[in-house]
Write an enzyme that holds these catalytic residues in place. Structure first.
Site, short mmCIF file in Angstrom:
data_model
loop_
_atom_site.label_atom_id
_atom_site.label_comp_id
_atom_site.label_asym_id
_atom_site.label_seq_id
_atom_site.Cartn_x
_atom_site.Cartn_y
_atom_site.Cartn_z
N ARG A 62 -5.00 -9.52 -3.86
CA ARG A 62 -5.47 -8.14 -3.84
C ARG A 62 -5.45 -7.45 -5.21
O ARG A 62 -6.39 -6.74 -5.56
CB ARG A 62 -4.71 -7.30 -2.80
CG ARG A 62 -4.87 -7.85 -1.37
CD ARG A 62 -4.26 -6.95 -0.31
NE ARG A 62 -4.92 -5.66 -0.29
CZ ARG A 62 -4.43 -4.56 -0.82
NH1 ARG A 62 -3.25 -4.55 -1.37
NH2 ARG A 62 -5.14 -3.45 -0.78
N GLU B 139 -10.80 -1.86 16.36
CA GLU B 139 -10.62 -3.14 15.66
C GLU B 139 -9.69 -2.99 14.47
O GLU B 139 -10.08 -3.25 13.34
CB GLU B 139 -11.98 -3.66 15.15
CG GLU B 139 -13.08 -3.71 16.18
CD GLU B 139 -14.48 -3.86 15.54
OE1 GLU B 139 -14.62 -3.80 14.30
OE2 GLU B 139 -15.44 -4.04 16.31
N TYR C 237 -4.39 -9.35 4.32
CA TYR C 237 -5.31 -9.73 3.25
C TYR C 237 -4.57 -10.37 2.07
O TYR C 237 -4.93 -10.15 0.92
CB TYR C 237 -6.17 -8.53 2.81
CG TYR C 237 -6.95 -7.94 3.96
CD1 TYR C 237 -7.98 -8.67 4.54
CD2 TYR C 237 -6.62 -6.71 4.51
CE1 TYR C 237 -8.68 -8.16 5.62
CE2 TYR C 237 -7.31 -6.20 5.60
CZ TYR C 237 -8.35 -6.93 6.15
OH TYR C 237 -9.03 -6.43 7.22
N CYS D 209 -4.14 -19.75 -14.58
CA CYS D 209 -4.79 -19.60 -15.88
C CYS D 209 -5.97 -18.65 -15.80
O CYS D 209 -7.14 -19.05 -15.86
CB CYS D 209 -5.23 -20.97 -16.38
SG CYS D 209 -3.82 -22.06 -16.49
N GLU D 210 -5.67 -17.38 -15.62
CA GLU D 210 -6.66 -16.30 -15.57
C GLU D 210 -5.94 -15.04 -16.03
O GLU D 210 -4.82 -14.78 -15.56
CB GLU D 210 -7.13 -16.02 -14.13
CG GLU D 210 -7.89 -17.11 -13.45
CD GLU D 210 -9.33 -17.23 -13.87
OE1 GLU D 210 -9.88 -16.26 -14.44
OE2 GLU D 210 -9.91 -18.30 -13.64
N GLY E 281 -6.97 -3.88 11.68
CA GLY E 281 -6.44 -5.10 11.07
C GLY E 281 -5.23 -4.76 10.21
O GLY E 281 -4.08 -4.88 10.61
N TYR F 64 -9.02 -6.12 -6.16
CA TYR F 64 -9.28 -4.68 -6.00
C TYR F 64 -8.37 -3.82 -6.87
O TYR F 64 -8.18 -2.64 -6.57
CB TYR F 64 -9.03 -4.22 -4.55
CG TYR F 64 -9.43 -5.13 -3.42
CD1 TYR F 64 -10.77 -5.34 -3.12
CD2 TYR F 64 -8.46 -5.72 -2.62
CE1 TYR F 64 -11.11 -6.14 -2.04
CE2 TYR F 64 -8.80 -6.52 -1.53
CZ TYR F 64 -10.13 -6.72 -1.26
OH TYR F 64 -10.48 -7.50 -0.19
C1 LIG Z 1 -12.22 -6.12 8.42
C2 LIG Z 1 -12.77 -5.50 9.63
C3 LIG Z 1 -11.95 -4.73 10.46
C4 LIG Z 1 -10.53 -4.42 10.14
O1 LIG Z 1 -10.39 -3.61 9.01
P1 LIG Z 1 -8.94 -3.08 8.60
O2 LIG Z 1 -9.19 -2.24 7.41
O3 LIG Z 1 -8.14 -4.28 8.27
O4 LIG Z 1 -8.39 -2.32 9.75
C5 LIG Z 1 -12.50 -4.24 11.62
N1 LIG Z 1 -13.79 -4.48 11.95
C6 LIG Z 1 -14.60 -5.23 11.17
C7 LIG Z 1 -16.00 -5.46 11.58
C8 LIG Z 1 -14.12 -5.75 9.98
O5 LIG Z 1 -14.94 -6.47 9.20
#
Ligand SMILES: *Cc1c(COP(=O)(O)O)cnc(C)c1O
Length: 426
Positions: free
Chosen positions: A325, A286, A383, A355-356, A288, A329
């Site tokens: 971001r 998964e 993100y 305004c922060e 991202g 973070y």
């Molecule tokens: C956010 C997320 C991802 C992806 O994370 P990345 O750091 O963007 O690769 C994969 N699985 C789950 C369950 C997530 O919440």
């Protein structure tokens, strides 16, 4: 002082030509003038280039990449990944609707998240998604009941919290005790026995996702071993686990970070899987951020320069509502001028109009700029826009996707009418 040279994260799709910054075959100054700022610009080649090492690593295996679309959920971006064969990892019913609108297949969707509602479960069951990644024992009961009420059986995997430190920012670490995510390692076997006993559920796999912006292989190897130990125990107790899902989380180069390449990381993980006899299982991941983070930049205009006794401020037209971001973070993004102008550089805090005091995009940056110049905030594909808000009644930015020398507007700039739609005076 002249601007120190930087490595351009996102190269080779980002280049400097005749003093101007380009994405693929398109000059970014031209885009800033044509579409206005703030403007997100994505490179299709960069996205496919980031996917390629994953595809290479899994060639010849029974494996599926599920793009974790919360990183960037623009329909045009989803379309690119759907056409490249990706499935999607979703965290809401809204995201499922986006997948379908972008031409993605429901049967390649997996649904993560600690707080799925009954309505979202129903929507996903009716669409026919591949798997629910269940994050608590209570959710197992609710999902089974919802499935029975619509005459379906829900395919499930349990998200294991393996208690592994991913060595990343605390807000993006998810696989440690004390995080809200997943079912604790020591409760997983009980969870599977419970799932197997429920009439509305069918166990199809196991999953874990330990965090984000992970820059070494160690935490993955630790999590992998813990998950495989669990699979052995669960199967010994009589519940088969057809697929293994190792989540996402691989980091990108924001500021000299050196995460392993996806193919190198997976060569290591697959070797371990093979050694333990799990190499022929159905595998899922998964990713991202690593698919989109360095495929996008955010273009912005310098509104004012404000010299001060302690700090010089470079005030730009992008802000924490566009690029959350740094405020969330303390994250670092390179900020570079679209057109090099000679002359002295000055050290600035680059800040937005919101305004922060938390509305800063970069601190202590050497820039040679004047009001009216354009800058690019790099590594802004993940993100950023997907977390953008309307704070201070700022419309969300427009987005364009570059493909060679072609430019597709994939989202128009949000208007005031868009923002006030649905509101009423008393
Ligand atoms: C956010 C997320 C991802 C992806 O994370 P990345 O750091 O963007 O690769 C994969 N699985 C789950 C369950 C997530 O919440």
């Amino acid at each position: 002082m002249t601007m120190p040279p930087i490595d351009l994260p996102g190269a080779p799709f980002l280049s400097q030509r005749q003093g101007h910054l380009w994405v693929e075959e398109v000059c970014l100054s031209t885009l800033a003038h044509q579409y206005g700022t703030p403007l997100f610009v994505y490179s299709k080649a960069a996205m496919l280039g980031a996917l390629a090492p994953y595809q290479k690593a899994f060639a010849g295996r029974d494996a599926q990449v599920h793009y974790a679309m919360k990183a960037n959920s623009a329909l045009g971006v989803l379309q690119v990944f759907a056409q490249a064969g990706c499935g999607f990892d979703i965290v809401s019913g809204g995201e499922l609707s986006r997948v379908l609108a972008a031409g993605g297949q429901a049967n390649k969707v997996i649904f993560s998240g600690v707080g799925k509602t009954r309505a979202e479960m129903r929507q996903a069951l009716e669409a026919g998604i591949a798997c629910f990644n269940v994050e608590s024992e209570a959710e197992l009961d609710v999902l089974s009941a919802v499935a029975l009420s619509c005459g379906k059986v829900a395919p499930v995997s349990i998200r294991v919290n393996p208690n592994v430190d991913p060595q990343t920012h605390p807000y993006i670490s998810t696989g440690l005790k004390g995080n809200k995510f997943g079912i604790a390692h020591e409760d997983t076997l009980r969870g599977y026995l419970h799932a197997a006993s429920l009439p509305g559920l069918k166990v199809v796999g196991i999953d874990c996702h330990i965090g984000s912006q992970i820059t070494s292989a160690g935490p993955y190897l630790d999590a992998l071993d813990k998950v495989l130990d669990l699979v052995e125990a669960i199967e010994a107790a009589g519940v088969p686990i057809p697929h293994l899902d190792f989540g996402g989380g691989l980091g990108i180069n924001y500021n000299g970070d050196t995460p392993p390449a996806a193919d190198a990381l997976w060569a290591q993980l697959l070797a371990r899987l093979d050694a333990r006899g799990f190499g022929k299982r159905r595998l899922m991941i998964e990713p991202g951020r690593s698919l989109v983070g360095n495929a996008g930049v955010c273009l912005t205009e310098v509104l004012y320069l404000k010299p001060g006794e302690q700090k010089n401020f470079c005030i730009i037209d992008a802000a924490m509502n566009d690029l959350p971001r740094p405020a969330m973070y303390q994250a670092f993004h390179h900020i570079v001028p679209l057109a090099q102008r000679g002359g002295e550089a000055t050290v600035y805090d680059v800040v937005g109009p919101v305004c922060e005091s938390g509305d800063w995009i970069g601190r202590d940056r050497w820039l040679s700029v004047q009001a009216g110049d354009h800058l690019a905030v790099l590594s802004a594909g993940a993100y950023c826009m997907s977390m953008a808000s309307n704070y201070n009644t700022r419309g969300r930015a427009a987005e364009v996707l570059v493909d060679g020398d072609k430019v597709h507007v994939i989202r128009e700039r949000e208007t005031l009418a868009d923002q006030m739609r649905g509101e009423r005076l008393i």
